[in-house]
Design a protein around this motif. Structure first.
Motif, short mmCIF file in Angstrom:
data_model
loop_
_atom_site.label_atom_id
_atom_site.label_comp_id
_atom_site.label_asym_id
_atom_site.label_seq_id
_atom_site.Cartn_x
_atom_site.Cartn_y
_atom_site.Cartn_z
N TRP A 138 0.92 -1.06 0.04
CA TRP A 138 0.07 -0.08 -0.06
C TRP A 138 0.98 1.27 -0.09
O TRP A 138 2.20 1.29 0.16
CB TRP A 138 -0.84 0.08 1.14
CG TRP A 138 -1.66 -1.15 1.31
CD1 TRP A 138 -2.23 -2.07 0.43
CD2 TRP A 138 -2.50 -1.37 2.46
NE1 TRP A 138 -3.29 -2.96 0.78
CE2 TRP A 138 -3.45 -2.66 2.18
CE3 TRP A 138 -2.74 -0.86 3.72
CZ2 TRP A 138 -4.19 -3.17 3.00
CZ3 TRP A 138 -3.81 -1.36 4.53
CH2 TRP A 138 -4.51 -2.69 4.34
N GLY A 139 0.18 2.50 -0.13
CA GLY A 139 0.77 3.70 0.03
C GLY A 139 1.32 3.90 1.41
O GLY A 139 0.98 3.17 2.36
N GLN A 140 1.92 5.18 1.66
CA GLN A 140 2.28 5.52 3.17
C GLN A 140 0.98 5.77 4.08
O GLN A 140 1.19 5.81 5.22
CB GLN A 140 3.38 6.61 2.96
CG GLN A 140 2.61 8.06 2.97
CD GLN A 140 1.99 8.30 1.56
OE1 GLN A 140 2.26 7.65 0.57
NE2 GLN A 140 1.59 9.67 1.41
N GLY A 141 -0.22 6.26 3.39
CA GLY A 141 -1.44 6.34 4.19
C GLY A 141 -1.34 8.07 4.33
O GLY A 141 -0.70 8.91 4.13
N THR A 142 -2.83 8.34 4.71
CA THR A 142 -3.01 9.76 4.91
C THR A 142 -4.13 9.73 5.84
O THR A 142 -4.94 9.00 5.74
CB THR A 142 -3.46 10.52 3.44
OG1 THR A 142 -3.84 11.99 3.88
CG2 THR A 142 -4.84 9.85 3.00
N GLN A 143 -3.76 10.48 6.81
CA GLN A 143 -4.84 10.72 8.25
C GLN A 143 -6.04 11.43 7.46
O GLN A 143 -6.01 12.54 7.18
CB GLN A 143 -4.25 11.44 9.20
CG GLN A 143 -4.81 11.53 10.45
CD GLN A 143 -5.38 10.32 11.10
OE1 GLN A 143 -4.47 9.48 11.28
NE2 GLN A 143 -6.60 10.01 11.35
N VAL A 144 -7.17 11.16 8.05
CA VAL A 144 -8.50 11.64 7.98
C VAL A 144 -8.92 11.86 9.31
O VAL A 144 -9.39 10.78 9.92
CB VAL A 144 -9.51 10.95 6.95
CG1 VAL A 144 -11.00 11.64 6.92
CG2 VAL A 144 -8.95 10.96 5.39
N THR A 145 -9.26 13.08 9.71
CA THR A 145 -10.04 13.13 11.17
C THR A 145 -11.32 13.89 10.87
O THR A 145 -11.15 15.22 10.59
CB THR A 145 -8.94 13.69 11.96
OG1 THR A 145 -7.72 13.07 12.23
CG2 THR A 145 -9.52 13.93 13.43
N VAL A 146 -12.33 13.29 11.60
CA VAL A 146 -13.70 13.86 11.34
C VAL A 146 -14.12 14.27 12.89
O VAL A 146 -14.26 13.54 13.55
CB VAL A 146 -14.44 13.18 10.68
CG1 VAL A 146 -15.97 14.05 10.50
CG2 VAL A 146 -14.18 12.60 9.47
N SER A 147 -13.86 15.49 13.15
CA SER A 147 -14.16 15.99 14.58
C SER A 147 -14.44 17.38 14.74
O SER A 147 -14.10 18.24 13.77
CB SER A 147 -13.08 15.80 15.49
OG SER A 147 -13.09 16.30 16.58
#
Length: 115
Positions: free
Chosen positions: A105-114
């Motif tokens: 996979w790729g390195q990832g990206t953070q998604v924060t819903v707050s």
């Protein structure tokens, strides 16, 4: 080998929208499917959405009607439009190709819903 680079994550209030992008490079002619997994803290990873070379799409039940996956075949890029985001969508989102294992996979990206 295929390399994947994600972008587009961030912090958004509930009900907001984000658009993730994933660009593939390398042996891209071997790709027949691209999409996204996500992993929330303390939980197992979950396939969120996938799109095949033929244009078929798959969505997890938890995101149907809110997320839309699309692909620019010429640029070997896949997008995930995420609308009506909920706190439970908070996770690291990883791009995959051909339903590969986590080490592909790729390195990832953070998604924060707050709020």
């Amino acid at each position: 080998q295929v390399q994947l680079v994600e972008s587009g994550g961030g912090l958004v209030p509930p009900g907001g929208s984000l658009r993730l992008s994933c660009a593939a490079s390398g042996r891209t002619n071997s790709i027949y499917a691209m999409g996204w997994y996500r992993q929330a803290p303390g939980k197992q990873h979950e396939m969120v959405a996938t799109i095949t070379s033929g244009g078929s799409t798959y969505y997890a039940d938890s995101v149907k009607g809110r997320f839309t996956i699309s692909r620019d075949y010429a640029k070997n890029t896949v997008f995930l439009q995420m609308d009506s985001l909920k706190p439970e969508d908070t996770a690291v989102y990883y791009c995959h190709y051909n339903y590969g294992k986590p080490n592909q996979w790729g390195q990832g990206t953070q998604v924060t819903v707050s709020s």
